[in-house]
Design a protein around this motif. Structure first.
Motif, PDB file in Angstrom:
ATOM      1  N   LEU A  66       0.860  -1.188   0.000  1.00  0.00           N
ATOM      2  CA  LEU A  66       0.000   0.000   0.000  1.00  0.00           C
ATOM      3  C   LEU A  66       0.891   1.230   0.000  1.00  0.00           C
ATOM      4  O   LEU A  66       1.852   1.321   0.778  1.00  0.00           O
ATOM      5  CB  LEU A  66      -0.904   0.024   1.237  1.00  0.00           C
ATOM      6  CG  LEU A  66      -2.207  -0.767   1.176  1.00  0.00           C
ATOM      7  CD1 LEU A  66      -2.917  -0.707   2.524  1.00  0.00           C
ATOM      8  CD2 LEU A  66      -3.125  -0.226   0.074  1.00  0.00           C
ATOM      9  N   TYR A  67       0.558   2.186  -0.848  1.00  0.00           N
ATOM     10  CA  TYR A  67       1.352   3.403  -0.961  1.00  0.00           C
ATOM     11  C   TYR A  67       0.662   4.615  -0.328  1.00  0.00           C
ATOM     12  O   TYR A  67       1.250   5.697  -0.281  1.00  0.00           O
ATOM     13  CB  TYR A  67       1.640   3.715  -2.434  1.00  0.00           C
ATOM     14  CG  TYR A  67       2.472   2.660  -3.118  1.00  0.00           C
ATOM     15  CD1 TYR A  67       3.862   2.748  -3.148  1.00  0.00           C
ATOM     16  CD2 TYR A  67       1.870   1.560  -3.732  1.00  0.00           C
ATOM     17  CE1 TYR A  67       4.622   1.786  -3.785  1.00  0.00           C
ATOM     18  CE2 TYR A  67       2.626   0.590  -4.366  1.00  0.00           C
ATOM     19  CZ  TYR A  67       4.006   0.703  -4.387  1.00  0.00           C
ATOM     20  OH  TYR A  67       4.764  -0.261  -5.013  1.00  0.00           O
ATOM     21  N   VAL A  68      -0.587   4.453   0.147  1.00  0.00           N
ATOM     22  CA  VAL A  68      -1.347   5.588   0.683  1.00  0.00           C
ATOM     23  C   VAL A  68      -2.046   5.168   1.976  1.00  0.00           C
ATOM     24  O   VAL A  68      -2.161   3.982   2.283  1.00  0.00           O
ATOM     25  CB  VAL A  68      -2.393   6.088  -0.334  1.00  0.00           C
ATOM     26  CG1 VAL A  68      -1.738   6.715  -1.543  1.00  0.00           C
ATOM     27  CG2 VAL A  68      -3.322   4.939  -0.761  1.00  0.00           C
ATOM     28  N   GLN A  69      -2.520   6.169   2.686  1.00  0.00           N
ATOM     29  CA  GLN A  69      -3.315   5.961   3.891  1.00  0.00           C
ATOM     30  C   GLN A  69      -4.571   6.824   3.805  1.00  0.00           C
ATOM     31  O   GLN A  69      -4.695   7.701   2.935  1.00  0.00           O
ATOM     32  CB  GLN A  69      -2.504   6.333   5.142  1.00  0.00           C
ATOM     33  CG  GLN A  69      -1.287   5.450   5.379  1.00  0.00           C
ATOM     34  CD  GLN A  69      -1.654   3.992   5.617  1.00  0.00           C
ATOM     35  OE1 GLN A  69      -2.699   3.695   6.198  1.00  0.00           O
ATOM     36  NE2 GLN A  69      -0.794   3.073   5.167  1.00  0.00           N
ATOM     37  N   ASP A  70      -5.516   6.574   4.709  1.00  0.00           N
ATOM     38  CA  ASP A  70      -6.749   7.356   4.727  1.00  0.00           C
ATOM     39  C   ASP A  70      -6.434   8.846   4.811  1.00  0.00           C
ATOM     40  O   ASP A  70      -5.608   9.284   5.626  1.00  0.00           O
ATOM     41  CB  ASP A  70      -7.609   6.964   5.930  1.00  0.00           C
ATOM     42  CG  ASP A  70      -8.293   5.630   5.732  1.00  0.00           C
ATOM     43  OD1 ASP A  70      -8.555   5.269   4.573  1.00  0.00           O
ATOM     44  OD2 ASP A  70      -8.566   4.939   6.732  1.00  0.00           O
ATOM     45  N   GLY A  77      -3.368   9.015 -11.878  1.00  0.00           N
ATOM     46  CA  GLY A  77      -2.348   8.084 -12.328  1.00  0.00           C
ATOM     47  C   GLY A  77      -1.384   7.641 -11.252  1.00  0.00           C
ATOM     48  O   GLY A  77      -0.562   6.746 -11.490  1.00  0.00           O
ATOM     49  N   GLN A  78      -1.462   8.196 -10.061  1.00  0.00           N
ATOM     50  CA  GLN A  78      -0.557   7.822  -8.987  1.00  0.00           C
ATOM     51  C   GLN A  78      -0.832   6.397  -8.537  1.00  0.00           C
ATOM     52  O   GLN A  78      -1.982   5.962  -8.424  1.00  0.00           O
ATOM     53  CB  GLN A  78      -0.719   8.795  -7.814  1.00  0.00           C
ATOM     54  CG  GLN A  78       0.211   8.529  -6.638  1.00  0.00           C
ATOM     55  CD  GLN A  78       0.088   9.598  -5.567  1.00  0.00           C
ATOM     56  OE1 GLN A  78      -0.271  10.741  -5.848  1.00  0.00           O
ATOM     57  NE2 GLN A  78       0.368   9.239  -4.333  1.00  0.00           N
ATOM     58  N   ILE A  79       0.239   5.632  -8.267  1.00  0.00           N
ATOM     59  CA  ILE A  79       0.070   4.251  -7.802  1.00  0.00           C
ATOM     60  C   ILE A  79      -0.397   4.261  -6.355  1.00  0.00           C
ATOM     61  O   ILE A  79       0.210   4.894  -5.498  1.00  0.00           O
ATOM     62  CB  ILE A  79       1.390   3.473  -7.934  1.00  0.00           C
ATOM     63  CG1 ILE A  79       1.797   3.373  -9.408  1.00  0.00           C
ATOM     64  CG2 ILE A  79       1.237   2.070  -7.347  1.00  0.00           C
ATOM     65  CD1 ILE A  79       3.121   2.665  -9.620  1.00  0.00           C
ATOM     66  N   LEU A  80      -1.485   3.555  -6.094  1.00  0.00           N
ATOM     67  CA  LEU A  80      -2.068   3.498  -4.757  1.00  0.00           C
ATOM     68  C   LEU A  80      -1.768   2.178  -4.054  1.00  0.00           C
ATOM     69  O   LEU A  80      -1.593   2.151  -2.838  1.00  0.00           O
ATOM     70  CB  LEU A  80      -3.592   3.700  -4.848  1.00  0.00           C
ATOM     71  CG  LEU A  80      -4.065   4.923  -5.651  1.00  0.00           C
ATOM     72  CD1 LEU A  80      -5.589   4.976  -5.656  1.00  0.00           C
ATOM     73  CD2 LEU A  80      -3.482   6.199  -5.092  1.00  0.00           C
ATOM     74  N   ALA A  81      -1.737   1.089  -4.810  1.00  0.00           N
ATOM     75  CA  ALA A  81      -1.502  -0.225  -4.205  1.00  0.00           C
ATOM     76  C   ALA A  81      -1.069  -1.206  -5.281  1.00  0.00           C
ATOM     77  O   ALA A  81      -1.267  -0.977  -6.482  1.00  0.00           O
ATOM     78  CB  ALA A  81      -2.767  -0.728  -3.505  1.00  0.00           C
ATOM     79  N   ALA A 226      -6.522  -7.545 -16.575  1.00  0.00           N
ATOM     80  CA  ALA A 226      -6.586  -7.936 -15.165  1.00  0.00           C
ATOM     81  C   ALA A 226      -5.197  -7.889 -14.525  1.00  0.00           C
ATOM     82  O   ALA A 226      -5.035  -7.422 -13.394  1.00  0.00           O
ATOM     83  CB  ALA A 226      -7.194  -9.332 -15.036  1.00  0.00           C
ATOM     84  N   VAL A 227      -4.192  -8.344 -15.262  1.00  0.00           N
ATOM     85  CA  VAL A 227      -2.832  -8.302 -14.730  1.00  0.00           C
ATOM     86  C   VAL A 227      -2.367  -6.853 -14.586  1.00  0.00           C
ATOM     87  O   VAL A 227      -1.740  -6.475 -13.589  1.00  0.00           O
ATOM     88  CB  VAL A 227      -1.876  -9.106 -15.635  1.00  0.00           C
ATOM     89  CG1 VAL A 227      -0.424  -8.863 -15.242  1.00  0.00           C
ATOM     90  CG2 VAL A 227      -2.203 -10.594 -15.540  1.00  0.00           C
ATOM     91  N   ASP A 228      -2.665  -6.031 -15.602  1.00  0.00           N
ATOM     92  CA  ASP A 228      -2.293  -4.616 -15.512  1.00  0.00           C
ATOM     93  C   ASP A 228      -2.969  -3.946 -14.318  1.00  0.00           C
ATOM     94  O   ASP A 228      -2.391  -3.077 -13.672  1.00  0.00           O
ATOM     95  CB  ASP A 228      -2.684  -3.884 -16.793  1.00  0.00           C
ATOM     96  CG  ASP A 228      -1.844  -4.316 -17.984  1.00  0.00           C
ATOM     97  OD1 ASP A 228      -0.755  -4.902 -17.758  1.00  0.00           O
ATOM     98  OD2 ASP A 228      -2.273  -4.088 -19.129  1.00  0.00           O
ATOM     99  N   ALA A 229      -4.216  -4.353 -14.036  1.00  0.00           N
ATOM    100  CA  ALA A 229      -4.968  -3.737 -12.945  1.00  0.00           C
ATOM    101  C   ALA A 229      -4.468  -4.161 -11.575  1.00  0.00           C
ATOM    102  O   ALA A 229      -4.924  -3.614 -10.565  1.00  0.00           O
ATOM    103  CB  ALA A 229      -6.460  -4.076 -13.075  1.00  0.00           C
ATOM    104  N   LEU A 230      -3.553  -5.108 -11.519  1.00  0.00           N
ATOM    105  CA  LEU A 230      -2.978  -5.469 -10.226  1.00  0.00           C
ATOM    106  C   LEU A 230      -2.194  -4.303  -9.632  1.00  0.00           C
ATOM    107  O   LEU A 230      -1.954  -4.258  -8.431  1.00  0.00           O
ATOM    108  CB  LEU A 230      -2.070  -6.699 -10.380  1.00  0.00           C
ATOM    109  CG  LEU A 230      -2.786  -8.005 -10.773  1.00  0.00           C
ATOM    110  CD1 LEU A 230      -1.771  -9.105 -11.012  1.00  0.00           C
ATOM    111  CD2 LEU A 230      -3.792  -8.418  -9.704  1.00  0.00           C
TER     112      LEU A 230
END
Length: 463
Positions: A66-70, A77-81, A226-230
């Motif tokens: 996980l790259y973010v918190q509440d 476009g930022q990676i979140l997880a 689906a793989v890209d959406a990981l």
């Protein structure tokens, strides 16, 4: 339900002739003036965001990172997880294998026409040789006869027999040639029919192969997505909330793509798509298992806040795009916000009391406290009350709201003429909190009764 803030009509019944109540000797009056009158409609509302997206797990696996918190603010476009899913990668491998198999051509003898030809029917050459030897022996025997006449007759008979045999041989060859041609023609027709059948079969199989290939390609594309959406990315800028309100697939995930793949060869690629029964239970953290469709992150764009108000059917026709409004929140005591109508819906909503209201959407502006200080931005989901300024009349002929009396289908005021009460039927315009616009019935400078108007009688002395 909405309520109109302004005139509350005094539902009065005029005193009939012969009433025994005592007439008031004096009544408070006010002068008809010109002023600005604003009519306001109140309605309950709820704050909404510009956009909200719940991003879900595309396949079963675990939260790798996980790259973010509440409460974090993110950009588009930022990676979140990141999700670790061997199942999704196996599915992609199976889909590609099925696609390669579907791409292999199917051969039907190279597509060449089917042909069969019989050899020419002929008598065996040994028979001709045997006949020739027999005639040669017959001639030799005839020549050995001493009697010339008998010899000549016998040789003539042998020659005639040989000539007849040759004629019969030619006729037999013609019969055999005709039979050969007939068989060749029949076989040619059969061969054409077989070739046409094989050609039709080949075309049918080609169509089936093309349909199968389209399915396998769709399976590959779905598996690749689906793989890209990981790698979960923000679809737009906003504020992050881990998890979501619902675990149903849809809002931002791609998990449903696999379950929608067509049957056939593509099913080889989608065999591993079924989600396990386990769910994350709403907890999102590194190492937590997730199932396809589980919400991972919700992104809310709060750059523009909106209001969704329910306006009563008796007032909604007065609301227009651009109508200004003042907004108050229970959560921000003592502050007033600005707003303006951006759209008026046409789908009715029935209230608990049986009334009907219509949705009105507003753009929410900035707020300020009574002392002029800036008020904080509200959060999506907060409740509010909006006051819509549906009508505003400048330099309008106006009377106090308490001067208005409703009598059946008429609206009246009691004017003072020569020290006595005179009943005037009036037509109303904008209806404000304290004053009401009069479109006809009285003129500026006249005096009207403003208290106890429901008890005034025609001709009553007001001096």
């Amino acid at each position: 339900m909405t309520s109109r803030r302004g005139v509350v009509p005094l539902l009065a019944v005029l005193l009939a002739a012969g009433c025994t109540s005592a007439e008031p000797q004096k009544a408070p009056v006010a002068v008809v003036t010109r002023t600005t009158v604003s009519e306001v409609v109140e309605a309950p509302a709820t704050v909404g965001a510009r956009a909200t997206a719940t991003l879900t797990a595309p396949a079963s696996g675990t939260v790798a990172r996980l790259y973010v918190q509440d409460g974090d603010t993110v950009k588009k476009g930022q990676i979140l997880a990141r999700i670790s899913s061997p199942q999704a990668r196996q599915q992609l491998s199976a889909a590609r294998k099925a696609d390669r198999q579907a791409a292999r051509p199917v051969s039907f003898g190279g597509g060449a026409p089917v042909g069969v030809r019989l050899p020419r029917l002929r008598l065996p050459s040994s028979l001709d040789a045997h006949v020739a030897r027999s005639f040669a022996q017959a001639r030799k025997a005839a020549r050995s006869i001493g009697d010339r006449t008998a010899r000549a007759r016998l040789l003539a008979a042998v020659d005639a027999a040989d000539k007849g045999q040759r004629a019969r041989r030619r006729a037999l060859d013609e019969v055999l040639d005709g039979l050969t041609r007939s068989l060749d023609q029949t076989l040619s027709q059969v061969s054409g029919q077989v070739s046409a059948g094989m050609s039709g079969l080949s075309a049918s199989m080609a169509s089936l192969r093309a349909a199968s290939r389209s399915q396998t390609r769709a399976a590959v594309h779905a598996a690749e997505r689906a793989v890209d959406a990981l790698v979960v990315r923000a679809p737009f800028g906003g504020v992050v909330t881990l998890g979501g309100a619902s675990s149903a697939a849809g809002a931002g995930g791609l998990g449903a793509l696999v379950s929608q793949l067509p049957a056939g060869p593509a099913s080889q690629a989608a065999a591993a798509a079924a989600a396990p029964a386990g769910r994350s239970g709403g907890t999102i953290a590194t190492g937590v298992p997730v199932a396809a469709g589980d919400p991972i992150v919700t992104v809310t764009d709060v750059s523009v806040l909106t209001l969704s108000a329910d306006v009563d059917e008796t007032d909604v026709l007065l609301v227009r795009r651009g109508t200004p409004a003042e907004v108050e929140f229970d959560a921000v005591t003592g502050a007033t916000y600005t707003g303006s109508v951006t759209g008026v819906g046409v789908t009715p909503k029935e209230g608990a009391t049986g009334g009907v209201s219509y949705p009105v959407r507003l753009r929410l502006g900035r707020g300020a406290y009574d002392d002029g200080g800036a008020a904080p931005a509200p959060k999506p989901g907060m409740s509010a009350v909006v006051r819509l300024a549906v009508r505003r009349s400048e330099n309008a002929v106006a009377v106090p709201a308490s001067a208005i009396v409703t009598s059946g289908r008429e609206t009246i005021v009691w004017a003072v003429r020569g020290g006595r009460a005179e009943r005037r039927v009036v037509r109303l315009g904008a209806q404000g909190d304290a004053v009401v616009e009069i479109l006809s019935g009285v003129s500026p400078g006249e005096r009207v009764v403003v208290r106890g108007a429901d008890a005034v009688r025609p001709g009553q002395s007001l001096s």
